[in-house]
Motif scaffolding. Structure first.
Motif, PDB file in Angstrom:
ATOM      1  N   VAL A 256      -0.719 -23.803 -14.994  1.00 30.61           N
ATOM      2  CA  VAL A 256      -1.836 -24.082 -14.574  1.00 30.61           C
ATOM      3  C   VAL A 256      -3.340 -23.914 -14.936  1.00 30.61           C
ATOM      4  CG1 VAL A 256      -3.325 -24.334 -12.107  1.00 30.61           C
ATOM      5  CG2 VAL A 256      -1.113 -24.080 -11.837  1.00 30.61           C
ATOM      6  N   ILE A 257      -3.303 -22.955 -15.469  1.00 25.03           N
ATOM      7  CA  ILE A 257      -4.600 -23.407 -16.169  1.00 25.03           C
ATOM      8  C   ILE A 257      -4.581 -23.776 -17.619  1.00 25.03           C
ATOM      9  CG2 ILE A 257      -6.093 -21.402 -17.988  1.00 25.03           C
ATOM     10  CD1 ILE A 257      -6.829 -21.332 -14.642  1.00 25.03           C
ATOM     11  N   ALA A 258      -3.607 -24.290 -17.879  1.00 26.24           N
ATOM     12  CA  ALA A 258      -3.542 -25.059 -18.638  1.00 26.24           C
ATOM     13  C   ALA A 258      -3.795 -25.947 -18.852  1.00 26.24           C
ATOM     14  CB  ALA A 258      -1.886 -24.542 -20.093  1.00 26.24           C
ATOM     15  N   LEU A 259      -2.843 -27.033 -17.501  1.00 24.97           N
ATOM     16  CA  LEU A 259      -3.031 -28.519 -17.659  1.00 24.97           C
ATOM     17  C   LEU A 259      -4.427 -28.103 -17.642  1.00 24.97           C
ATOM     18  CD1 LEU A 259       0.182 -28.602 -14.788  1.00 24.97           C
ATOM     19  CD2 LEU A 259      -0.910 -29.815 -17.051  1.00 24.97           C
ATOM     20  N   ALA A 260      -4.650 -27.544 -16.364  1.00 27.76           N
ATOM     21  CA  ALA A 260      -6.687 -27.546 -16.138  1.00 27.76           C
ATOM     22  C   ALA A 260      -7.584 -27.593 -17.285  1.00 27.76           C
ATOM     23  CB  ALA A 260      -6.919 -26.762 -14.974  1.00 27.76           C
ATOM     24  N   GLY A 261      -7.264 -27.128 -17.999  1.00 30.48           N
ATOM     25  CA  GLY A 261      -8.095 -25.939 -18.640  1.00 30.48           C
ATOM     26  C   GLY A 261      -9.130 -25.252 -18.434  1.00 30.48           C
ATOM     27  N   ASP A 262      -9.809 -24.587 -19.148  1.00 31.09           N
ATOM     28  CA  ASP A 262     -10.697 -23.714 -18.852  1.00 31.09           C
ATOM     29  C   ASP A 262     -11.944 -24.441 -19.612  1.00 31.09           C
ATOM     30  OD1 ASP A 262     -12.148 -22.476 -17.879  1.00 31.09           O
ATOM     31  OD2 ASP A 262     -12.068 -20.500 -18.381  1.00 31.09           O
ATOM     32  N   GLY A 263     -12.327 -25.307 -19.905  1.00 26.03           N
ATOM     33  CA  GLY A 263     -13.572 -26.103 -21.582  1.00 26.03           C
ATOM     34  C   GLY A 263     -15.130 -25.435 -20.007  1.00 26.03           C
ATOM     35  N   SER A 264     -14.872 -25.239 -18.573  1.00 30.60           N
ATOM     36  CA  SER A 264     -15.615 -25.808 -17.563  1.00 30.60           C
ATOM     37  C   SER A 264     -16.266 -23.892 -17.474  1.00 30.60           C
ATOM     38  CB  SER A 264     -15.679 -26.573 -16.557  1.00 30.60           C
ATOM     39  OG  SER A 264     -14.666 -25.717 -15.977  1.00 30.60           O
ATOM     40  N   GLY A 265     -16.011 -23.473 -18.301  1.00 29.10           N
ATOM     41  CA  GLY A 265     -16.238 -22.045 -17.786  1.00 29.10           C
ATOM     42  C   GLY A 265     -14.944 -21.232 -16.654  1.00 29.10           C
ATOM     43  N   TYR A 266     -14.580 -22.317 -15.936  1.00 24.84           N
ATOM     44  CA  TYR A 266     -14.019 -22.081 -14.322  1.00 24.84           C
ATOM     45  C   TYR A 266     -13.829 -20.368 -14.253  1.00 24.84           C
ATOM     46  CZ  TYR A 266     -11.320 -21.826 -10.335  1.00 24.84           C
ATOM     47  OH  TYR A 266     -10.070 -21.053  -9.488  1.00 24.84           O
ATOM     48  N   LEU A 267     -12.992 -19.349 -15.068  1.00 25.35           N
ATOM     49  CA  LEU A 267     -12.414 -18.997 -15.250  1.00 25.35           C
ATOM     50  C   LEU A 267     -13.410 -17.583 -15.704  1.00 25.35           C
ATOM     51  CD1 LEU A 267      -9.383 -18.138 -17.422  1.00 25.35           C
ATOM     52  CD2 LEU A 267      -8.891 -18.169 -15.399  1.00 25.35           C
ATOM     53  N   PRO A 268     -14.326 -17.808 -16.102  1.00 24.68           N
ATOM     54  CA  PRO A 268     -15.642 -16.849 -15.886  1.00 24.68           C
ATOM     55  C   PRO A 268     -16.844 -16.815 -14.430  1.00 24.68           C
ATOM     56  CG  PRO A 268     -15.351 -17.496 -18.046  1.00 24.68           C
ATOM     57  CD  PRO A 268     -14.431 -18.413 -16.935  1.00 24.68           C
ATOM     58  N   ARG A 269     -16.161 -18.151 -14.071  1.00 22.19           N
ATOM     59  CA  ARG A 269     -17.131 -18.462 -12.560  1.00 22.19           C
ATOM     60  C   ARG A 269     -16.100 -17.205 -11.698  1.00 22.19           C
ATOM     61  NH1 ARG A 269     -17.612 -23.254 -14.564  1.00 22.19           N
ATOM     62  NH2 ARG A 269     -16.150 -24.091 -13.745  1.00 22.19           N
ATOM     63  N   LEU A 270     -15.084 -17.720 -11.848  1.00 23.58           N
ATOM     64  CA  LEU A 270     -13.593 -16.511 -11.156  1.00 23.58           C
ATOM     65  C   LEU A 270     -14.041 -15.439 -11.089  1.00 23.58           C
ATOM     66  CD1 LEU A 270     -11.734 -17.433  -8.269  1.00 23.58           C
ATOM     67  CD2 LEU A 270     -10.047 -17.612 -10.142  1.00 23.58           C
ATOM     68  N   ARG A 271     -13.850 -14.935 -12.095  1.00 26.52           N
ATOM     69  CA  ARG A 271     -14.839 -13.337 -12.094  1.00 26.52           C
ATOM     70  C   ARG A 271     -15.514 -13.123 -12.092  1.00 26.52           C
ATOM     71  NH1 ARG A 271     -10.545  -9.587 -13.916  1.00 26.52           N
ATOM     72  NH2 ARG A 271     -11.568  -7.988 -14.254  1.00 26.52           N
ATOM     73  N   THR A 272     -15.895 -13.713 -11.613  1.00 26.83           N
ATOM     74  CA  THR A 272     -17.524 -13.371 -10.716  1.00 26.83           C
ATOM     75  C   THR A 272     -16.935 -13.037  -9.558  1.00 26.83           C
ATOM     76  OG1 THR A 272     -19.213 -14.186 -12.349  1.00 26.83           O
ATOM     77  CG2 THR A 272     -20.081 -13.579 -10.204  1.00 26.83           C
TER      78      THR A 272
ATOM     79  N   HIS B 240      -2.978 -15.421 -14.190  1.00 30.83           N
ATOM     80  CA  HIS B 240      -3.702 -15.019 -16.214  1.00 30.83           C
ATOM     81  C   HIS B 240      -3.746 -14.085 -16.022  1.00 30.83           C
ATOM     82  CE1 HIS B 240      -6.669 -17.020 -19.075  1.00 30.83           C
ATOM     83  NE2 HIS B 240      -6.024 -17.822 -18.871  1.00 30.83           N
ATOM     84  N   PRO B 241      -4.071 -13.670 -17.284  1.00 33.31           N
ATOM     85  CA  PRO B 241      -4.815 -12.410 -17.595  1.00 33.31           C
ATOM     86  C   PRO B 241      -5.918 -12.556 -17.339  1.00 33.31           C
ATOM     87  CG  PRO B 241      -3.871 -14.347 -19.849  1.00 33.31           C
ATOM     88  CD  PRO B 241      -3.325 -14.596 -18.592  1.00 33.31           C
ATOM     89  N   ASP B 242      -6.640 -13.210 -17.517  1.00 30.95           N
ATOM     90  CA  ASP B 242      -8.315 -12.982 -17.467  1.00 30.95           C
ATOM     91  C   ASP B 242      -8.438 -12.901 -16.233  1.00 30.95           C
ATOM     92  OD1 ASP B 242      -8.480 -13.913 -20.380  1.00 30.95           O
ATOM     93  OD2 ASP B 242      -9.076 -15.645 -19.448  1.00 30.95           O
ATOM     94  N   VAL B 243      -7.298 -13.317 -14.740  1.00 34.00           N
ATOM     95  CA  VAL B 243      -8.297 -12.721 -13.413  1.00 34.00           C
ATOM     96  C   VAL B 243      -7.224 -11.844 -12.834  1.00 34.00           C
ATOM     97  CG1 VAL B 243      -9.608 -14.746 -13.891  1.00 34.00           C
ATOM     98  CG2 VAL B 243      -7.498 -14.212 -13.009  1.00 34.00           C
ATOM     99  N   ALA B 244      -6.164 -10.976 -13.679  1.00 35.88           N
ATOM    100  CA  ALA B 244      -5.199 -10.284 -13.196  1.00 35.88           C
ATOM    101  C   ALA B 244      -5.379  -8.991 -12.264  1.00 35.88           C
ATOM    102  CB  ALA B 244      -4.693  -9.719 -14.101  1.00 35.88           C
ATOM    103  N   PRO B 245      -4.844  -9.683 -10.775  1.00 37.24           N
ATOM    104  CA  PRO B 245      -4.462  -8.302 -10.149  1.00 37.24           C
ATOM    105  C   PRO B 245      -4.346  -7.128 -10.750  1.00 37.24           C
ATOM    106  CG  PRO B 245      -2.595  -9.752 -10.063  1.00 37.24           C
ATOM    107  CD  PRO B 245      -3.638 -10.583 -10.854  1.00 37.24           C
TER     108      PRO B 245
END
Length: 189
Positions: free
Chosen positions: A18-34, A86-91
């Motif tokens: 899903v992340i590969a399809l959506a891309g993360d150029g927008s900084g999505y994963l760091p915001r989610l990590r917050t 995705h490992p950047d936000v893994a449980p």
């Protein structure tokens, strides 16, 4: 902000493919990590939701357009590398992972059981796609009379116009809509 000991943060469909399809150029994963880090610090359960289809695909029906697309694209096969969170936000160990079979976090899953075990009566929604899992889960939660908070920038859609319409026009009718940072600050107080 509606928060408290009976809330849970749902992190939905944040899988490698899903992340590969959506891309993360927008900084999505760091915001989610917050949001994830803030929930953990505040003692709010973080519940992961993944789409999982059995390898022999008894979960899909050719007459269902979206599931036919998913099958054709080879997405969400249980056990596949691309279906992993995705490992950047893994449980963390001990955090629940719920497997669903359709759009909503409640469809074909044990989500209701997990929420009861955590005594949850308020959901904070995040995920990809806004027009998929977030919308479907919000509809079901509303039917169940569960109050909602939706973190607008911790949701993402392949179509930015659809995302904007949902978070600016539809979701505010059903839920409190805020950002990951504003929510994190509100629960830290």
């Amino acid at each position: 902000m509606t928060t408290g000991q009976h809330s849970a943060l749902l992190v939905m469909d944040i899988q490698r493919d899903v992340i590969a399809l959506a891309g993360d150029g927008s900084g999505y994963l760091p915001r989610l990590r917050t949001a994830i880090d803030a929930a953990r610090t505040a003692g709010i359960p973080v519940i992961y939701v993944v789409m999982g289809l059995r390898p022999d695909l008894p979960d899909t029906a050719p007459r269902t357009r979206m599931l036919a697309y998913v099958e054709q694209a080879g997405l969400f096969t249980e056990g596949a590398h691309g279906s992993q969170i995705h490992p950047d936000v893994a449980p963390l160990p001990g955090e629940s992972v719920v497997t669903k079979r359709r759009g909503s976090a409640f469809s074909g899953s044990d989500m209701e059981l997990v929420l009861r075990t955590h005594d949850v009566d308020h959901l904070i929604l995040t995920g990809i796609a806004t027009s998929g899992v977030v919308l479907h889960t919000a509809c079901r939660a509303n039917d169940m009379d569960l109050p909602l908070t939706i973190l607008s920038d911790a949701c993402m859609d392949l179509d930015p116009d659809v995302h904007r319409t949902l978070v600016e026009k539809l979701f505010p009718q059903w839920a409190e809509v805020t950002t990951a940072e504003a929510w994190a600050e509100s629960i830290a107080e």
